[in-house]
Design an enzyme around this catalytic site. Structure first.
Site, PDB file in Angstrom:
ATOM      1  CG  HIS A   5      15.513  11.439 -48.952  1.00  0.00           C
ATOM      2  ND1 HIS A   5      15.293  13.021 -48.096  1.00  0.00           N
ATOM      3  CD2 HIS A   5      15.400  10.802 -47.642  1.00  0.00           C
ATOM      4  CE1 HIS A   5      14.515  13.053 -46.743  1.00  0.00           C
ATOM      5  NE2 HIS A   5      13.957  11.605 -46.517  1.00  0.00           N
ATOM      6  CG  HIS A  41       8.599  13.561 -45.474  1.00  0.00           C
ATOM      7  ND1 HIS A  41       8.259  14.760 -43.872  1.00  0.00           N
ATOM      8  CD2 HIS A  41       9.446  12.420 -44.758  1.00  0.00           C
ATOM      9  CE1 HIS A  41       9.288  14.756 -43.587  1.00  0.00           C
ATOM     10  NE2 HIS A  41       9.732  13.267 -43.791  1.00  0.00           N
TER      11      HIS A  41
END
Length: 275
Positions: A5, A41
């Site tokens: 991830h 992100h």
């Protein structure tokens, strides 16, 4: 598929593969002109993770290409699937098509090397908002118009916003994607919060039904041994995690080692697996 991830810097590709991942997820942000700009992100992100790692998209795609091109000194044979988590929040339903077109052109140039000896990994374009289904249309049209429609054999689709499954199916149809046409369905929540397996069970039931639209189902973001066991018992196809080694260890437990194995490049990620 063990899906590492938030892999947003090139060095993290090796880091997550070394921990046992055979797949990674990378976040993609867009500028005001719908052009993919950074692998990034930002905040908020998962607990116990640094949210600000980034690369320019072009640089990341070149690093990813090297990691997935046989014969390259950076080649990692185990890495067979990449999920691009597309941060389309700043796109509108009208600019989503342009965003998809430009992203396909970028992948073609920097990852697929113009269609000549590029990276071999399968690609999933994952979109959080079903209203942005035109991103998929733009992506597909760009590859067709460039004469590289064959590369769509390497591309799958996911809507990651935990929307109603029928709404997702409808959005896929609007984008020109047929039922089970390379469709992965995600379900989950940040590791900072708890979530039941209801969504997972619903998606798995759809996948296994005779009239479903889902090819594969993955669950995110899993950290703990107990949650990993629950996910495998629910018969997911993929697990997204910050700790691939935890999932590797769970797969090696007596309860699972004869039921599951790590996917390899020879396993087609678009095929429905008959259990």
């Amino acid at each position: 598929w063990i899906m590492g991830h938030m892999v947003n810097e090139i060095y993290q590709i090796d880091e997550f593969v070394d921990l046992g991942a055979n797949s990674i997820e990378t976040d993609i942000t867009f500028d005001d002109d719908a052009m993919a700009e950074y692998s990034y992100h930002g905040v908020p992100c998962d607990c116990m993770r640094w949210c600000h790692k980034w690369e320019y998209v072009n640089d990341f795609l070149e690093g990813l290409r090297r990691a997935t091109t046989p014969g390259d000194s950076k080649y990692r044979k185990q890495l067979i699937l990449v999920v691009f988590d597309l941060k389309t929040g700043d796109l509108s339903s009208s600019t989503a098509y342009k965003g998809g077109k430009l992203f396909a052109e970028k992948l073609l140039r920097y990852y697929w090397n113009g269609g000549s000896n590029g990276g071999r990994a399968y690609i999933i374009i994952s979109i959080p908002d079903i209203d942005h289904y035109a991103f998929i249309s733009g992506f597909r049209d760009a590859l067709k118009k460039s004469g590289h429609e064959d590369l769509l054999a390497k591309v799958g689709y996911d809507f990651s916003g935990n929307d109603d499954l029928n709404s997702i199916r409808s959005a896929l149809h609007k984008a020109g994607v047929k039922d089970r046409e390379h469709v992965w369905q995600s379900g989950g929540i940040t590791n900072c919060l708890l979530r039941s397996l209801d969504r997972v069970n619903e998606a798995v039931k759809n996948r296994d039904s005779s009239n479903g639209y889902i090819s594969k189902m993955y669950y995110w973001t899993i950290e703990k041994y107990a949650t990993g066991r629950d996910a495998l018992n629910a018969e997911v196809d993929g697990i997204m995690t910050n700790y691939p080694d935890v999932i590797v260890n769970v797969l090696n437990e007596d309860s699972f080692k004869n039921r599951f194995r790590m996917a390899t490049f020879d396993d087609n990620p678009w095929e429905l697996f008959k259990r």
